[in-house]
Write an enzyme that holds these catalytic residues in place. Structure first.
Site: not given
Length: 275
Positions: A2-3
DNA sequence: AGCGTCACCCGGACGC
DNA sequence: TGCGTCCGGGTGACGC
């Protein structure tokens, strides 16, 4: 992993609800299951359990890759690191072996922190700034203008890629969006941050923003075994595309290692010449 | 001081 | 089948 776009998508789902789950705001936390206490950075697990009981969620926000749940007295901060997911589930659904931390809600729903790699982090603090103070600016905020990026680039003397990954320089980029942004800007990841011409700074600014925006538009990327419904993985131009043709020029994408990170580039679009 | 490098934390994927 | 290796985000230690 997850960014910014993936974390933002998760926040939106929690804030607005989904077709399968209600919005989180207004829900009261009545208990906690701590299946992996090492997730809890601060305070102590016992203290968190005591403090969080009875507090209702007021709002859901994001800063960098951190999820901020504003409670009545404290802020619950979650960092998903590389394999985390945060979602609502009915109490009746059996938890998966990786649903380590579970917040029980008065409504019967549960806020579950699923994290197979166990690298995630949870904070319960009175002042969120104690956790967030080191973060750089939000790249999609109105205040992040080209000049601001120029100042950041010139304040450091570093290769572009490690600089883009440094959360204290700019908050929210990870390996995927750093590579995608550099390809859009037609810049080699090893270029020195102080060597960019104004036109290249502008290209990088646009590359960062457009890569993140495209990611958001597709609800982020679903990669590895963590599936959150995003589809940006189908639109990667270079990330993970070793051996595939560059969508711009057809040259074969190559993989290298920069700053101990896999890095994908198009040798034609992102030449490593002088500079 | 600021930068690069490395180890660390985990478990799934993959190669042999 | 089973073992060893790789991967990765952020942090902290260390050296230059």
């Amino acid at each position: 992993m997850p960014e910014l776009p993936e974390v933002e998508t998760i926040c939106r789902h929690l804030r607005d609800g989904t077709k399968d789950s209600p919005p989180l705001a207004g829900q009261q936390i009545v208990g906690v299951r701590l299946g992996w206490p090492r997730h809890i950075v601060e305070p102590s697990p016992a203290s968190l359990r005591r403090r969080i009981r009875g507090q209702a969620v007021r709002d859901v926000n994001r800063r960098g890759k951190f999820i901020l749940l504003s409670l009545e007295r404290d802020t619950l901060i979650v960092h998903l690191m590389m394999s985390g997911d945060l979602f609502l589930a009915p109490a009746g659904i059996p938890r998966s072996p990786h649903d380590h931390t579970i917040f029980r809600l008065a409504s019967g729903w549960q806020l579950r922190f699923r994290d197979p790699r166990k690298f995630g982090r949870v904070f319960l603090v009175a002042d969120p700034e104690t956790v967030l103070k080191r973060l750089g600016p939000e790249p999609l905020s109105a205040g992040f203008q080209v000049g601001k990026l120029g100042l950041i680039l010139n304040r450091h003397k570093r290769a572009l890629k490690p600089l883009l990954l440094d959360q204290a320089a700019i908050a929210g980029l990870g390996n995927i969006y750093a590579d995608e942004a550099l390809h859009r800007a037609r810049l080699h990841p090893l270029r020195g941050s102080q060597t960019l011409k104004p036109s290249e700074i502008r290209a990088l600014w646009k590359g960062i923003r457009s890569a993140l925006r495209d990611g958001l538009r597709h609800n982020g990327a679903s990669i590895d075994w963590v599936y959150r419904g995003g589809s940006f993985q189908n639109h990667f131009r270079v990330y993970g595309q070793e051996g595939q043709p560059c969508p711009v020029c057809g040259t074969t994408i190559v993989r290298s290692v920069i700053g101990q990170r896999s890095t994908f580039t198009c040798p034609h679009c992102q030449p490593w010449g002088k500079n």
